[in-house]
Design an enzyme around this catalytic site. Structure first.
Site, PDB file in Angstrom:
ATOM      1  N   SER A 143       0.823  -1.200   0.000  1.00  0.00           N
ATOM      2  CA  SER A 143       0.000   0.000   0.000  1.00  0.00           C
ATOM      3  C   SER A 143       0.861   1.256   0.000  1.00  0.00           C
ATOM      4  CB  SER A 143      -0.963  -0.032   1.194  1.00  0.00           C
ATOM      5  OG  SER A 143      -1.894   1.029   1.126  1.00  0.00           O
ATOM      6  N   ASP A 296      -1.998   6.565  -3.787  1.00  0.00           N
ATOM      7  CA  ASP A 296      -0.913   5.760  -3.232  1.00  0.00           C
ATOM      8  C   ASP A 296      -0.571   4.631  -4.216  1.00  0.00           C
ATOM      9  OD1 ASP A 296      -3.071   4.053  -2.843  1.00  0.00           O
ATOM     10  OD2 ASP A 296      -2.488   3.476  -0.817  1.00  0.00           O
ATOM     11  N   ASP A 298      -0.861   1.385  -4.550  1.00  0.00           N
ATOM     12  CA  ASP A 298      -1.808   0.360  -5.002  1.00  0.00           C
ATOM     13  C   ASP A 298      -3.171   0.942  -5.340  1.00  0.00           C
ATOM     14  OD1 ASP A 298      -2.421   0.768  -2.248  1.00  0.00           O
ATOM     15  OD2 ASP A 298      -3.397  -1.188  -2.158  1.00  0.00           O
ATOM     16  N   ASP A 300      -5.628   2.504  -3.814  1.00  0.00           N
ATOM     17  CA  ASP A 300      -6.869   2.449  -3.049  1.00  0.00           C
ATOM     18  C   ASP A 300      -7.113   3.753  -2.285  1.00  0.00           C
ATOM     19  OD1 ASP A 300      -4.897   2.039  -1.119  1.00  0.00           O
ATOM     20  OD2 ASP A 300      -5.872   0.310  -0.191  1.00  0.00           O
TER      21      ASP A 300
END
Length: 564
Positions: A143, A296, A298, A300
């Site tokens: 993440s 960010d 990834d 999400d």
């Protein structure tokens, strides 16, 4: 014990050569950190430092996790094995290798898998699980963590991260794997055929769904300029694609569009941290942009900066969430599209402002523990019962979900909707900060913030436990001169107020403490589930922005003193 583990690893015939070289170079302190415990496989999967050892993310600890997950799938029968697992990964070091090895471990158990051809966002992985009717999913990502980290998240057949009851079944099997170094992936030709590579066919379906969330697709877009950065991560292609197809004017931060595992052109890939906006703000000033959107790695989470009175104002996740709630609910109501029993979801550490906005539009708010899997679980429940209809879900940590065709936070959706909101309000002569200030005038001024202390290693983990235990066993009567009028302990699911206790219904146990103050403010404390941190959340009610800021500083100082 540590020396025994170390010797087993360094001398094992199956040890990855690169890891063996790292082991041979370790000093005594590094050995302790690498082997004093096994990296925790918790309800959020695994996340940790890359490297050699049982307390690190590496090929062997990932194989151990995959062996446990594979045994969980096989226990659910042949149909689950045939439905298989979708696998996605981000731009980090070893993400591709971990993803492909995950597919091979699953294939060694005769489980089918669908692996993305290249990096993709976490929400698209959730979408792929649902679209392909898979039994589960794996996302290899850390993440928003620094470059030294990687991680591994598991998803259920609904495209939602595993909730505690399901996670425990996997955890038990992972913990039962005695020797991660003994796991091999020598596949037969038939097993190799169980691995399918996926890509554009899923992308196109995902883009169509994202574009379908628009409430005012005809809004004038030529007056708003957007700066966009994916922070070297997976949002690069999907956000550009939906913006282009929807007709928005945007300028990408080119230096941060390469999938660089070292995040070379950003001080931090975390949109919660001010430094992550440095280069994007340079672009914004040069281009005279209206907003900056940052995702960010990834994809999400989404952060936003807004030009207001000639300056760029960074919004917190609570603030951008509040603006989205106001825009979405006002438009649903204006268009006669508000469902009969609407519900919004947020967490116990999310600001009170969003709930007040929702109530203004007749929308119920249900709170969950931190972790979007709990919101995903609620979405799935009401999809079956039809008691309530989802209209929005968000967390203070910069993550939201507009439409639940995905069951995790979805930054491409959030970027598209916030861009639409910026255009809609600019046509009325307003910035998104004006919208937020209007909400403060109407519903009360709130300042939300978060502080944390980082305590790495064995000693750090023990100190974090001590801090939580102290607040639990010696609950403060006042903080910063304000009386504590109630408290909640999610570890025992109790609320304490006026000398009595009441059960907290609808939650699983979690190490979270929340203290309510006499002026309508609150403070929450919890250990991070993904980093060696103890986190402190503040929702401060003030008579003005200045008053709320002053109160926040006093409360933060008081909490800092309490843990010294």
């Amino acid at each position: 014990m540590i020396e025994e583990k170390y010797n087993k690893w360094v001398n094992h015939p199956n040890i990855d050569p690169a890891l063996k070289a790292e082991l041979l170079a370790m000093d005594e302190k590094q050995k302790v950190d690498a082997f004093y415990t096994n990296i925790e496989f918790g309800t959020a999967g695994m996340r940790g430092l890359l490297g050699a050892g049982t307390n690190r993310i590496n090929l062997h600890t990932i194989r151990k996790a995959n062996a446990g997950f594979a045994q969980y799938i096989t226990a659910n029968g042949e149909a689950a094995m045939q439905r298989g697992v979708a696998i996605g990964y981000d731009n980090r070091h070893m993400s591709y290798e971990f993803a492909m090895d995950s597919a091979k471990v699953l294939a060694s158990y005769n489980i089918r898998s669908y692996v993305f051809e290249s990096l993709r966002p976490t929400p698209e992985l959730s979408f792929a699980v649902r679209t392909l009717n898979c039994f589960g999913g794996i996302m290899v990502t850390a993440s928003h963590n620094p470059k030294e980290y990687n991680g591994y998240k598991l998803y259920d057949e609904k495209g939602c991260q595993l909730i505690p009851d399901l996670a425990k079944q996997v955890i038990d099997r992972v913990n039962a794997v005695e020797d991660e170094l003994a796991i091999r992936v020598d596949l037969t030709p038939e097993q190799e055929k169980l691995i399918t590579v996926i890509g554009k066919e899923i992308d196109e379906q995902y883009y169509a769904k994202v574009l379908g969330i628009q409430l005012n697709p005809e809004v004038k877009k030529t007056d708003v300029k957007i700066i966009f950065t994916p922070q070297h991560g997976t949002a690069n292609i999907p956000v550009k694609e939906v913006f282009t197809r929807a007709g928005y004017q945007f300028v990408p931060v080119e230096e941060q569009c390469t999938p660089d595992p070292d995040f070379s052109n950003t001080p931090t890939p975390n949109p919660e941290e001010t430094a992550s906006y440095n280069l994007a703000l340079e672009y914004a000033k040069r281009e005279d942009a209206d907003i900056v959107l940052s995702c960010d790695p990834d994809a999400d989470r989404m952060g936003v900066a807004v030009k207001h009175h000639g300056e760029y104002v960074l919004l917190t996740g609570n603030q951008s969430g509040s603006v989205l709630i106001e825009y979405i609910l006002s438009q649903l109501k204006a268009k006669g599209k508000m469902p009969a029993n609407p519900v919004m979801f947020n967490t116990v550490v999310t600001s009170d402002l969003g709930e007040k906005i929702a109530a203004k539009y007749g929308v119920e708010t249900e709170k969950t523990l931190t972790g979007f899997k709990f919101i995903g679980e609620k979405v799935a429940k009401y999809e079956l019962t039809h008691e309530k209809e989802y209209v929005f879900g968000y967390e203070e940590s910069y993550g939201s979900l507009i439409s639940p065709f995905v069951r995790d936070k979805d930054a491409p959706q959030a970027c598209l909707m916030l861009a639409e909101a910026a255009c809609f309000y600019k046509a009325q002569g307003k910035t998104l900060v004006d919208v937020l200030d209007g909400l403060y005038d109407e519903l009360g001024t709130y300042q939300e913030s978060q502080t944390s202390i980082t305590l790495a290693g064995k000693e750090g983990a023990e100190r974090i436990k001590e801090i939580i235990a102290t607040f639990r066993n010696e609950a403060p009567k006042e903080i910063g001169g304000l009386k504590v009028i109630a408290s909640e302990d999610y570890g025992c699911l109790k609320r304490y107020e006026n000398g009595s206790e009441q059960a907290l219904i609808g939650f699983t146990k979690s190490d979270v403490l929340k203290f309510y103050l006499e002026d309508g403010s609150w403070i929450a404390v919890r250990p991070s589930g993904t980093e060696p941190k103890c986190k402190f959340y503040y929702c401060v009610r003030g008579t003005s922005k200045e008053n709320a800021k002053e109160k926040t500083e006093i409360l933060q100082a008081a909490m800092k003193k309490a843990i010294e």
